[in-house]
Design a protein around this motif. Structure first.
Motif, mmCIF file in Angstrom:
data_model
loop_
_atom_site.group_PDB
_atom_site.id
_atom_site.type_symbol
_atom_site.label_atom_id
_atom_site.label_comp_id
_atom_site.label_asym_id
_atom_site.label_seq_id
_atom_site.Cartn_x
_atom_site.Cartn_y
_atom_site.Cartn_z
ATOM 1 N N TYR A 1 0.849 -1.182 0.000
ATOM 2 C CA TYR A 1 0.000 0.000 0.000
ATOM 3 C C TYR A 1 0.888 1.236 0.000
ATOM 4 C CZ TYR A 1 -3.408 -3.578 1.172
ATOM 5 O OH TYR A 1 -4.186 -4.709 1.160
ATOM 6 N N THR A 2 0.767 2.082 0.995
ATOM 7 C CA THR A 2 1.581 3.288 1.045
ATOM 8 C C THR A 2 3.041 2.964 1.361
ATOM 9 O OG1 THR A 2 -0.286 4.650 1.712
ATOM 10 C CG2 THR A 2 1.905 5.497 2.215
ATOM 11 N N MET A 3 3.940 3.664 0.669
ATOM 12 C CA MET A 3 5.381 3.587 0.944
ATOM 13 C C MET A 3 5.848 4.995 1.305
ATOM 14 S SD MET A 3 6.581 1.106 -2.196
ATOM 15 C CE MET A 3 7.997 0.380 -1.361
ATOM 16 N N ALA A 4 6.801 5.069 2.212
ATOM 17 C CA ALA A 4 7.217 6.385 2.686
ATOM 18 C C ALA A 4 8.695 6.395 3.032
ATOM 19 C CB ALA A 4 6.398 6.796 3.905
ATOM 20 N N TRP A 5 9.267 7.597 2.983
ATOM 21 C CA TRP A 5 10.619 7.840 3.471
ATOM 22 C C TRP A 5 10.545 8.718 4.719
ATOM 23 C CZ3 TRP A 5 14.788 5.364 1.701
ATOM 24 C CH2 TRP A 5 14.745 4.799 0.426
ATOM 25 N N TYR A 6 11.265 8.325 5.736
ATOM 26 C CA TYR A 6 11.456 9.118 6.937
ATOM 27 C C TYR A 6 12.953 9.406 7.070
ATOM 28 C CZ TYR A 6 6.728 8.220 8.713
ATOM 29 O OH TYR A 6 5.367 8.179 8.889
ATOM 30 N N ARG A 7 13.269 10.382 7.897
ATOM 31 C CA ARG A 7 14.665 10.637 8.208
ATOM 32 C C ARG A 7 14.810 11.050 9.665
ATOM 33 N NH1 ARG A 7 15.735 16.164 4.623
ATOM 34 N NH2 ARG A 7 14.498 17.598 5.928
ATOM 35 N N GLN A 8 16.001 10.780 10.181
ATOM 36 C CA GLN A 8 16.293 11.148 11.559
ATOM 37 C C GLN A 8 17.707 11.700 11.639
ATOM 38 O OE1 GLN A 8 15.657 8.044 14.471
ATOM 39 N NE2 GLN A 8 15.413 9.559 16.086
ATOM 40 N N ALA A 9 17.803 12.955 12.022
ATOM 41 C CA ALA A 9 19.099 13.597 12.207
ATOM 42 C C ALA A 9 19.527 13.416 13.654
ATOM 43 C CB ALA A 9 18.998 15.077 11.854
ATOM 44 N N PRO A 10 20.822 13.520 13.938
ATOM 45 C CA PRO A 10 21.303 13.354 15.315
ATOM 46 C C PRO A 10 20.606 14.315 16.274
ATOM 47 C CG PRO A 10 23.126 13.336 13.787
ATOM 48 C CD PRO A 10 21.917 13.711 12.980
ATOM 49 N N LEU B 1 20.663 19.369 -2.588
ATOM 50 C CA LEU B 1 20.798 18.951 -1.196
ATOM 51 C C LEU B 1 21.452 20.026 -0.355
ATOM 52 C CD1 LEU B 1 21.659 15.236 -1.851
ATOM 53 C CD2 LEU B 1 19.836 16.038 -0.338
ATOM 54 N N LYS B 2 20.988 20.098 0.894
ATOM 55 C CA LYS B 2 21.495 21.082 1.852
ATOM 56 C C LYS B 2 22.070 20.336 3.053
ATOM 57 C CE LYS B 2 17.574 24.097 0.675
ATOM 58 N NZ LYS B 2 16.406 24.827 1.226
ATOM 59 N N SER B 3 22.877 21.040 3.827
ATOM 60 C CA SER B 3 23.471 20.401 5.008
ATOM 61 C C SER B 3 22.394 19.908 5.970
ATOM 62 C CB SER B 3 24.421 21.375 5.707
ATOM 63 O OG SER B 3 23.726 22.556 6.079
ATOM 64 N N GLU B 4 21.283 20.602 6.022
ATOM 65 C CA GLU B 4 20.218 20.197 6.937
ATOM 66 C C GLU B 4 19.476 18.941 6.474
ATOM 67 O OE1 GLU B 4 20.701 23.278 5.617
ATOM 68 O OE2 GLU B 4 18.773 24.251 5.170
ATOM 69 N N ASP B 5 19.781 18.442 5.286
ATOM 70 C CA ASP B 5 19.225 17.169 4.830
ATOM 71 C C ASP B 5 20.027 15.980 5.380
ATOM 72 O OD1 ASP B 5 18.704 18.731 1.660
ATOM 73 O OD2 ASP B 5 17.176 18.302 3.172
ATOM 74 N N THR B 6 21.135 16.253 6.034
ATOM 75 C CA THR B 6 21.949 15.190 6.607
ATOM 76 C C THR B 6 21.165 14.422 7.663
ATOM 77 O OG1 THR B 6 24.038 16.355 6.213
ATOM 78 C CG2 THR B 6 24.024 14.684 7.962
ATOM 79 N N ALA B 7 21.065 13.111 7.482
ATOM 80 C CA ALA B 7 20.276 12.269 8.380
ATOM 81 C C ALA B 7 20.398 10.819 7.928
ATOM 82 C CB ALA B 7 18.807 12.676 8.351
ATOM 83 N N VAL B 8 19.883 9.933 8.772
ATOM 84 C CA VAL B 8 19.668 8.557 8.338
ATOM 85 C C VAL B 8 18.260 8.495 7.734
ATOM 86 C CG1 VAL B 8 19.507 6.141 9.011
ATOM 87 C CG2 VAL B 8 21.185 7.630 10.118
ATOM 88 N N TYR B 9 18.165 7.972 6.540
ATOM 89 C CA TYR B 9 16.889 7.891 5.828
ATOM 90 C C TYR B 9 16.357 6.467 5.915
ATOM 91 C CZ TYR B 9 17.401 12.580 3.992
ATOM 92 O OH TYR B 9 17.495 13.948 3.879
ATOM 93 N N TYR B 10 15.093 6.362 6.302
ATOM 94 C CA TYR B 10 14.453 5.066 6.504
ATOM 95 C C TYR B 10 13.274 4.889 5.551
ATOM 96 C CZ TYR B 10 16.924 5.021 10.997
ATOM 97 O OH TYR B 10 17.885 5.036 11.978
ATOM 98 N N CYS B 11 13.148 3.675 5.079
ATOM 99 C CA CYS B 11 12.003 3.263 4.272
ATOM 100 C C CYS B 11 10.934 2.700 5.209
ATOM 101 C CB CYS B 11 12.490 2.201 3.287
ATOM 102 S SG CYS B 11 11.225 1.371 2.342
ATOM 103 N N ASN B 12 9.681 3.039 4.970
ATOM 104 C CA ASN B 12 8.567 2.567 5.791
ATOM 105 C C ASN B 12 7.439 2.158 4.847
ATOM 106 O OD1 ASN B 12 6.049 3.977 7.863
ATOM 107 N ND2 ASN B 12 7.197 2.150 8.327
ATOM 108 N N THR B 13 6.925 0.935 5.007
ATOM 109 C CA THR B 13 5.981 0.415 4.018
ATOM 110 C C THR B 13 4.829 -0.338 4.685
ATOM 111 O OG1 THR B 13 7.744 0.197 2.392
ATOM 112 C CG2 THR B 13 5.784 -1.086 2.007
#
Length: 121
Positions: free
Chosen positions: A32-41, A85-97
């Protein structure tokens, strides 16, 4: 079982581009829905972009006009094209489905293991 494997992360200079991929495998019946999340330090995980099975999309305000989410249903794969891309895009990117799997067609949200994106000169 089900596996989500992200790839495509890395180190890029400000203004550069990266393309992330998330491939789902296993005894999958429907995605169904697929998504990207991110988490910065030191920050909470946040939604970056999502795409429905019909192709409808939504984006975080911070990435609108720079990121594009797409999916290939035949390959059970989702992509995130990240431009300017900007420095503030720095993060771990996660797939969520959201998907159903197995003969019992259990419906569940799955997370990938994450891929690091670092934007730095």
């Amino acid at each position: 079982q089900v596996q989500l494997v992200e790839s495509g992360g890395g180190l890029v200079q400000p203004g550069g581009s990266l393309r992330l991929s998330c491939a789902a495998s296993g005894n999958i019946f429907t995605i169904y829905t697929m998504a990207w999340y991110r988490q910065a330090p030191g920050k909470q995980r946040e939604l970056v972009a999502a795409i429905t099975s019909g192709g409808g999309t939504n984006y975080a305000d911070s990435v609108k006009g720079r990121f594009t989410i797409t999916r290939d249903n035949a390959k059970n794969t989702m992509y995130l094209q990240m431009n300017s891309l900007k420095s503030e895009d720095t993060a771990v990117y996660y797939c969520n489905t959201d998907l159903t799997y197995g003969s019992a067609m259990v419906r569940k949200w799955y997370w990938g293991q994450g891929t690091q994106v670092t934007v730095s000169s």
